[in-house]
Design an enzyme around this catalytic site. Structure first.
Site, PDB file in Angstrom:
ATOM      1  N   CYS A 170       0.848  -1.192   0.000  1.00 58.14           N
ATOM      2  CA  CYS A 170       0.000   0.000   0.000  1.00 58.14           C
ATOM      3  C   CYS A 170       0.893   1.255   0.000  1.00 58.14           C
ATOM      4  CB  CYS A 170      -0.951  -0.050   1.182  1.00 58.14           C
ATOM      5  SG  CYS A 170      -2.159   1.286   1.246  1.00 58.14           S
ATOM      6  N   ASP A 227      -9.108  -3.592  -7.154  1.00 60.70           N
ATOM      7  CA  ASP A 227      -8.654  -2.632  -6.153  1.00 60.70           C
ATOM      8  C   ASP A 227      -9.462  -1.350  -6.315  1.00 60.70           C
ATOM      9  OD1 ASP A 227      -7.244  -0.658  -4.678  1.00 60.70           O
ATOM     10  OD2 ASP A 227      -5.389  -1.815  -4.867  1.00 60.70           O
ATOM     11  N   HIS A 259      -7.797  -4.575  -3.020  1.00 59.09           N
ATOM     12  CA  HIS A 259      -6.634  -3.975  -2.379  1.00 59.09           C
ATOM     13  C   HIS A 259      -6.283  -4.789  -1.131  1.00 59.09           C
ATOM     14  CE1 HIS A 259      -3.903  -0.623  -1.688  1.00 59.09           C
ATOM     15  NE2 HIS A 259      -4.242  -0.643  -0.399  1.00 59.09           N
TER      16      HIS A 259
END
Length: 290
Positions: A170, A227, A259
């Site tokens: 991330c 995502d 995600h």
């Protein structure tokens, strides 16, 4: 000064002194998981420390020191180095476990708390507030310099600086792309679902898609086709930019993954995708000399 120390010293780049004169908000790592990620999934993986040297360490940086978690095989080394870069939630138990997983594969893995100057991500209960009040206030220049210091420290802790890699998740995925364009000593990176496009800000002016010509090392991008925060159009734009400069960097997209599909402590975890991604990560490091 021997070769290892000399190469390690080369990694220490100047940092804007205004970034380092603030009081450090964290001097030790937080325990457990960030409050904003609770409750923790029952699927959470815990890697044992048998055969490892693992625990909290302190990384000297401009203006003080940063807490970090280091795991490496028991023994003399030298071991290839992997810097593990946190999500927005800081260096919590999942990131520490990822370090232990790398150590089980023969690496010296270290995750430095890169938010330590600005605050404690684990104390936030709201993700939006965490991003606004902490993450967005962490300068790119500070992060690059602190990672340089981490690499130099690892070289003195039994790491082989000539086999340096970086991976991140991330926020750490974006950071992985940035560091590949920053450090000429880097051998390879693996970016897990990190943003590749964004609006530059005063503190965070670096945008991965604008840095492809400066890439010092190949990066493998592991991304989810579903995502919600990273559109496939962004990934395709990055792929085209890399192809235009004949980069060795590449992507693998899991069409049905969301995600944070590697985060086994969260509902987004997809075991099959995470397992395959981990295998690809290790192979990428090995074929690129990490």
């Amino acid at each position: 000064m021997d070769r290892v120390d000399a190469e390690a010293q080369c990694l220490l780049s100047p940092i804007n002194h205004t970034l380092s004169r603030r009081m450090f908000a964290m001097t030790t790592l937080a325990g457990g998981f960030a409050l904003s990620t609770l409750p923790v999934s029952a699927q959470t993986i815990t890697t044992p420390t048998d055969g490892l040297v693992a625990g909290e360490v302190s990384i000297p940086v401009e203006g003080g020191s940063l807490p970090a978690y280091r795991a490496k095989p028991a023994g003399k080394g030298p071991f290839p180095i992997v810097m593990v870069v946190q999500e927005i939630f800081g260096v919590h138990e999942h990131i520490k476990d990822v370090c232990r997983r790398f150590a089980k594969e023969g690496y010296l893995a270290v995750a430095t708390e890169l938010f330590a100057r600005q605050g404690n991500a684990a104390s936030f209960t709201d993700t939006g507030a965490l991003i606004r009040e902490l993450v967005n206030k962490v300068p790119d220049a500070q992060v690059m310099a602190d990672l340089d210091a981490t690499a130099a420290w690892a070289a003195k802790d039994g790491g082989d600086i000539s086999r340096l890699g970086i991976t991140g998740f991330c926020w750490g995925g974006r950071t992985t792309w940035l560091y590949a364009a920053h450090n000429p000593k880097l051998k390879a990176g693996v970016a897990w679902y990190g943003r590749v496009t964004s609006a530059p800000t005063e503190l965070q002016p670096m945008v991965p898609v604008n840095l492809v010509q400066k890439m010092n090392a190949p990066v493998l991008g592991l991304y989810g086709g579903k995502d919600g925060g990273i559109p496939m159009a962004d990934v395709e734009r990055m792929q085209k930019a890399l192809a235009a400069v004949n980069s060795r960097s590449t992507f693998h997209v899991y069409p049905d993954a969301p995600h944070a599909f590697h985060a086994d402590y969260r509902p987004s975890y997809r075991p099959d995708n995470a397992k395959d991604g981990w295998k690809r990560c290790l192979e990428w490091f090995r074929i690129n000399g990490v």
